[in-house]
Structures are given as C-alpha cells and as structure tokens.
Design a protein around this motif. Structure first.
Motif, PDB file in Angstrom:
ATOM      1  N   LEU A  21      25.291 125.465 -22.485  1.00  0.00           N
ATOM      2  CA  LEU A  21      26.138 125.502 -23.946  1.00  0.00           C
ATOM      3  C   LEU A  21      27.595 125.063 -24.402  1.00  0.00           C
ATOM      4  O   LEU A  21      27.782 124.247 -24.925  1.00  0.00           O
ATOM      5  CB  LEU A  21      24.722 125.165 -25.006  1.00  0.00           C
ATOM      6  N   ALA A  43      30.350 122.331 -24.839  1.00  0.00           N
ATOM      7  CA  ALA A  43      30.857 121.881 -26.433  1.00  0.00           C
ATOM      8  C   ALA A  43      31.745 122.067 -25.768  1.00  0.00           C
ATOM      9  O   ALA A  43      32.391 121.402 -26.274  1.00  0.00           O
ATOM     10  CB  ALA A  43      30.382 123.443 -26.901  1.00  0.00           C
ATOM     11  N   VAL A  91      34.657 119.220 -26.477  1.00  0.00           N
ATOM     12  CA  VAL A  91      35.742 119.157 -27.638  1.00  0.00           C
ATOM     13  C   VAL A  91      37.150 118.471 -26.460  1.00  0.00           C
ATOM     14  O   VAL A  91      37.991 118.478 -27.195  1.00  0.00           O
ATOM     15  CB  VAL A  91      35.785 121.030 -27.948  1.00  0.00           C
TER      16      VAL A  91
END
Length: 422
Positions: free
Chosen positions: A364, A368, A372
């Motif tokens: 995760l 993430a 981004v």
C-alpha cells in the motif's frame, strides 16, 4: 514423523533444481512476451501484460490457498485431501468464470478473446497446482522437463499462427496450449499416491482455510500491486507506456526468476525442516537472502549496462527502453530477495498473519507513493519500480527483526506439529 533432515550437500541439488525449474518456466514467459513485444508493439504488449497480470493474480489465490496448504499440511489425510480438491475446483472454476464475464462484459475484449483468456486462466491455475504438488514432493528437476515441453508446445503453435498476423489472441492460445501440455505431463510425472482422487471425508476444510486463507491473501498482495501499478501507468501515460515499462521488466526478469526459484525451494525446505531449531533456520534464511541479493546485483549491472544493445533486440526497434526503468526492476527484484526468505520462514512457523500485515503495508505504501509520483508530481513511469522496492526492503527488515530474531532460541516443533509429508 519425518526422518533426519538432509545435509546441506544433499539439499543443494534440490535448490539447483528449484532454480532450474523456475528458469524454464520464466524462459517460457519471457519468450512469449519477447515475441509479443516484437509482433504487437508497445500497445499490444501493454494489453497482454494486463491480461497476464490478471492470470497471475488468480493463480496466486489458488497457489496460496491450495498449493501452500498441500505443502505444509498433511495432504495424505483424507479430510485434508478432500478439502484441498474441493477448494481447487472452486478456485479454478470461479476464476475462469470471472475472467470471461469481466473481460467481455466490462472490458473491451471480443467474445473469442474473452473465452481464450478464461480458458488460459483455468489451464494456468491447474498447471500451477500440479507444479506445487511436484515441489511438495521435492521433484524440482522433473519440472524442468515438463516446462520445457510446455514451452515447445506454445512456440510450435505460434509458428503455425505466424503464417498470418499475430494478435493478442495468438499469444493467449499459445499460453493455453502450453499449459494443457504441462498439465498432462505433470499428471504423468507425479507419484501414483499424489494422482489418486481423495476418499471423500469431512472435517478438513477448517484446517485448510485456517492456514491457506492467510497464505492466499499474502500471495495475492504482490501481483495485485504490480497490476495496479500497470493501471496507474495506463491512466497516467497510456497503454504504450505500460508496454514500455513491461519490456523493461522483461530485461530484469532473470533476477526475479532466481528469486522465485529459490523461494519455491525455501518454502518446501522450511516446511520439511520443522524438526530443526529456529536458530538454524534463521541462519539459512540469512544465507539465502545474501545469495539472492548478490545474484540480483549481478543481473542489475549486466542488464542496465546492456540496455542499449539488448533493448532493440527485445523490441525489434519499435520503441525504446529507459535504462533507469530496467535498473528499477532489478532493484525491485533485489527488494523481493530481501523479504522472501524471512517472510517464508515466518509463515511456515505460524506467523502468516503478521507476514501478511507487513506485506500489505509495504504494498500500500508503494502504491500510494507511485500514485502520487505519476498522477500528481508527473514523474516518469520508470519511477514506479523504485518506489515499490523501497517498501519491500523495509518489510524484509521488519520481518527479520520483529518476527524471527525474538524467536531464534525456539526448539524444533513438537512431532505432532510436523504435518508435512514431502
């Protein structure tokens, strides 16, 4: 109860066989995707990569739920054997049905492509479970012959189909043909006791689910993360960028092949060696991690330095590869090497839930960071494998220091808990 543990010298041929079998399997995947890169270009390779990534996700569920369970639990117990057979059937049928419905009903695939995709998914999953049974019997060298035959069958079909224009359907059909051949060969290669149908007996489902469900989710995390990264790249830069990133991954594939081959051996070895003290197993895990990292470093140097020469051979000059993407995938393979021996040992010794937590956290975090980087900061797509690797290294360190080092003084497991029968 098992007999005395094999000596390190006796274990070496099995370890070499595990790497060789994984090398043969990886070579087949590599050659199919190499031919796809040359025949389909970046767009076609991107579509094929997303489909094959979905096959790997489905297979990871059955491999963890059934494959890991038959390796660690007593698969000769009628109740366990019955539960394994029923779960295998449910997983394969469910995945094949979902593959067809989702790819045709919700995707952009034609009915023929969706049907080939579903059939290839089912065949790949069945062949994987039969391979896992061979691994549990520690017949790694037999897998080399089986996978060589499967590769030959797939390539022969591609040669026949190449008289026309090769499409994504052509490569799905080749994958299907190869895996069907593998299934037949594996059934002939397994010991008679492993081929026998289970005597229907109740009571084993809970035991299999108690262990296998954790392993299934854990096995699911990494391939799902990789496919989600492909979708992020698709959204950020288009399908051609997915193909370019996948081609860069192919150049670094030898490093991941070594990691996966040694990992297959380590899982069977740790399961069979539960009569050893934890200190000895941890020492073996340290040696395994060091050897894998060294192998990945060699591959990283060779492939990155040779990108200018190997890239055009891989792509047929239809698109270019970024050296930083190739190096990033080699670093990602090294990060997997840093966590695999420790995560495997912790899972075999009962900490599969904690290993899953670490794996989910690192995936995760990597996803993430990738989202981004690609969608907000606008970084190039080659940054994706680097970001995934950072979380994996942290998970490997945490697994060793928090799960295994505090248990290094543990004695061997009691005889009643040694349920594995290679």
């Amino acid at each position: 109860m098992r007999g005395p543990t094999a000596s390190p010298s006796a274990r070496l041929p099995a370890a070499a066989g595990a790497v060789a079998s994984q090398a043969t399997l990886a070579l087949g995947s590599f050659l199919l995707q190499l031919l796809a890169a040359r025949a389909l270009g970046a767009d076609g390779l991107g579509q094929l990569a997303l489909l094959l990534g979905s096959v790997v996700i489905a297979t990871s569920v059955s491999s963890g739920l059934v494959g890991d369970s038959l390796t660690v639990l007593d698969r000769r117990d009628p109740a366990i054997r019955t539960a394994l057979a029923r779960l295998a059937l449910a997983a394969v049928a469910g995945a094949a049905g979902a593959a067809f419905v989702l790819s045709w009903g919700l995707g952009d695939l034609s009915p023929r492509t969706a049907a080939l995709f579903a059939a290839a998914t089912a065949a790949f999953m069945v062949a994987d479970l039969l391979r896992r049974t061979m691994m549990a019997c520690r017949r790694f060298w037999g897998l080399v012959v089986v996978d060589a035959g499967a590769l030959l069958a797939a390539l022969c079909l591609l040669v026949v189909l190449s008289r026309g224009r090769l499409t994504v359907d052509s490569f799905l059909a080749a994958l299907l043909a190869g895996q069907v051949v593998a299934c037949v060969a594996l059934l002939r290669s397994l010991p008679r006791a492993e081929r026998s149908l289970p005597v229907r007996a109740p009571g084993g489902l809970r035991a299999v689910l108690a262990f296998g469900s954790w392993r299934a989710v854990q096995q699911l995390v990494r391939p799902t993360a990789l496919n989600l990264v492909r979708w992020l790249v698709l959204v950020a830069a288009g399908q051609a960028a997915v193909g370019e990133l996948e081609a860069a991954r192919l150049l670094a594939a030898p490093a991941m092949m070594v990691v996966q081959g040694v990992g297959a051996y380590l899982f069977a070895s740790y399961a069979a060696g539960r009569d050893e003290p934890m200190s000895a197993l941890l020492h073996r895990a340290d040696r395994g991690a060091a050897a894998l990292l060294a192998a990945c470093a060699v591959v990283a140097v060779v492939t990155t330095a040779g990108t200018g020469l190997l890239g055009p051979l891989l792509t047929g000059g239809r698109f270019e590869l970024a050296p930083l993407a190739v190096l990033g995938w080699a670093v990602y393979a090294a990060s997997c090497a840093a966590v695999l021996p420790y995560g495997t040992l912790a899972a075999v010794r009962g900490d599969q839930a904690k290993v899953l937590g670490l794996r989910v956290a690192d995936s995760l975090g990597g996803l993430a960071a990738t989202a981004v980087a690609l969608l907000w900061l606008g970084l190039p797509v080659w940054a994706a494998p680097w970001l995934l690797a950072a979380g994996s290294v942290a998970a490997g360190a945490a697994c060793r220091q928090r799960l295994l080092v505090p248990r290094r003084d543990e004695p061997p497991l009691p005889a009643r808990e040694r349920a594995v029968h290679p």
